[in-house]
Design a protein around this motif. Sequence first.
Motif, short mmCIF file in Angstrom:
data_model
loop_
_atom_site.label_atom_id
_atom_site.label_comp_id
_atom_site.label_asym_id
_atom_site.label_seq_id
_atom_site.Cartn_x
_atom_site.Cartn_y
_atom_site.Cartn_z
N ASP A 162 10.21 -8.30 9.76
CA ASP A 162 11.26 -7.40 10.21
C ASP A 162 11.64 -6.46 9.07
O ASP A 162 12.09 -6.91 8.03
N ILE A 163 11.39 -5.18 9.26
CA ILE A 163 11.71 -4.23 8.20
C ILE A 163 13.16 -3.77 8.36
O ILE A 163 13.53 -3.21 9.38
N LYS A 208 10.21 -9.54 0.42
CA LYS A 208 10.01 -10.47 1.53
C LYS A 208 8.52 -10.79 1.71
O LYS A 208 8.16 -11.91 2.06
N LEU A 209 7.68 -9.78 1.48
CA LEU A 209 6.24 -9.97 1.67
C LEU A 209 5.60 -10.74 0.53
O LEU A 209 4.51 -11.30 0.67
N LYS A 249 1.34 -13.55 -1.70
CA LYS A 249 1.09 -14.10 -3.03
C LYS A 249 0.79 -13.02 -4.07
O LYS A 249 -0.15 -13.11 -4.87
N ARG A 250 1.58 -11.94 -3.98
CA ARG A 250 1.45 -10.86 -4.95
C ARG A 250 2.86 -10.52 -5.43
O ARG A 250 3.84 -10.86 -4.78
N GLY A 281 12.77 -2.46 -9.38
CA GLY A 281 12.56 -3.89 -9.24
C GLY A 281 11.63 -4.12 -8.08
O GLY A 281 10.56 -3.53 -8.02
N GLY A 282 12.05 -4.89 -7.13
CA GLY A 282 11.23 -5.07 -5.94
C GLY A 282 11.70 -4.23 -4.77
O GLY A 282 11.11 -4.23 -3.70
#
Length: 546
Positions: free
Chosen positions: A25-26, A46-47, A52-53, A80-81
């Motif tokens: 869900d974006i 979230k991804l 695994k990255r 950041g992310g």
Amino acid sequence: MNINQYLLSIFQDSLKKINISSDIDIQFDIPRNKEHGDLSTNLAMKLSKELKRSPQDIAQNIVASLNYDKTYIDRIDIAGGFINIKFSQQYYIQQLTNIIAQKKNYGRSNKYSGKSVNVEYVSANPTGLLHLGHGRNAAIGDTLANLYDWTGWKVTREYYFNNAGNQMNNLTKSIYSRYMQILKDENFPFPEDGYHGEYVKTIAEELIKIHKSNLAEGSKNDLAIIKKFGEEWCFDKIKHTLSRMKIKQDVFYNEDSLYKDGKIDTLLNDLESKGLSYKKDGAVWLKFSQLGLENDRVIVKSTGEPTYRLPDIAYHKEKLLRGDDLVVDIFGADHIATIPDVLAGVRAIGLDNNRIKVIIHQFVTLMENGEQVKMSKRTGKSYTLDELLDDVGEDVVRFFLIMRGVNTHLEFDLSLAREQSDKNPVFYLQYAHARICSIFDKLAMQTIDSSKVDLSLLVEQNEINLIKQLILFPEILLSAMQKSEPHIVCEYLREVAAAFHIFYHDCRIIGTEEKLMNARLILSNATKVVLYNGLSILGVTSPQKM
RNA sequence: GCGCCGGUAGCUCAGCUGGAUAGAGCAUCAGCCUUCUAAGCUGAGGGCCACUGGUUCGAAUCCAGUCCGGCGUGCCA
């Protein structure tokens, strides 16, 4: 154009391009810190686990393959992310034009058009005057109904009452007793659980004016006359109080019609034939224990009278059968116990109780000079809603009663409410509206034609911040409706007013270069539209002058 | 006992579908009116987000338990 939908689509495209297939869900949120942009998404974080990255890596990948319209989006970057999005000035200007174009309809959405909802609120029996608790119920119910209306629903506002039961008989006896006390004997006995309020004496006095001592015998017929008189007297007062609150309901549903139309009998038979009821100790019991609840309960007393459960279930059945998509009840916290019973009962006769939505609000405590004002049903000492309206005014009452979440105890501060000053939060909003009106007043203008104005002159941070607030309005209304939390609108309007006051303080309108003045007038006018529409949803007026 | 709601700054409350430095109003203190309403604006101080543990890259927010407060737990409505 809906910016959220647009962003969603370009992000989905990007994910496709880089071969990330995820049903994730974006979500786009407004960052707390403005330096982070106008919207941000934590999509990459979230991804991260699933892929695994590292979040940064994913974010860079997504942003690199994003294809977006530069006229509306200034930039999209990574911190950041997080992926942060900043809109262009042109986007804001386009949105501003939209507000002006829609005026009184700005904020309305059609997301729920085609759906219908019945909102039941107040629903006080005609045995007395409305008090503070009813006021909160009324304000919440009416504002919610308005929110349903603004988000596209077809709305019916309903009031449910009972003029036949114990409570009415009790009122009748109380009036009769006061009547006799005034006319014959001041020691005439008063019913044990009678209504002690002063208004009962008032009713008795008015009764005497019309019927003199003709009802003194207290015959069945006399009592019927008193009952009818009392009911009408109370309803007049209640409706008058509600009209002061700017509340007008479409349907007044009398519980008695459930009996007259045979709906109670039908329900009883239905339950019996389904094997869901049984007789014990002379009473009829409903097998709630077979309906997922703890205990069986009485639905018809041994006296032959039904308990509240039976008509409540019948009434909800009736409302569901009318075919509305949603049936909303507004209840005070003291009614919490009835809800599971009604829902179970409705389910038992094969109806979908998911269409029933119950809003429970907590109590109101009245504070004066830092102390709680005690209310007592017993002694009749209470502060009626009408007295409160006299005391602090209609706008303050409507606003104060919804400015907190429905789940919080509401502390109604009389001293603050009485204060006609900057301490009072309603005036902060109304003042912003009045200020805008006074600008146009000063210029002897009603409004201004936006098509001839160059809005790209609006470049100051305070101008853009104000526009940013204004364009949130439709989403705010949807969110308040979906969460059934009217106070969200209050909070929002306070922010709008604050953004305007800041703008007003820093950006002169009258006396600046004409093109800029006109652009600022448009912005002021758009603010006025939002304040007016928002306040009207709350049932609060928008004064031209203060 | 059980059920529902709440516990966030001195006070009243936002934030609660997990995100970046926990916010607002009032109160306190310090500033801003010869130009559109000072019912306004600017700034400062003020926090073990009730407590304990857990889940998580990340918890005021989710989970469990504990403590405190409100309401309910009727053959009242």
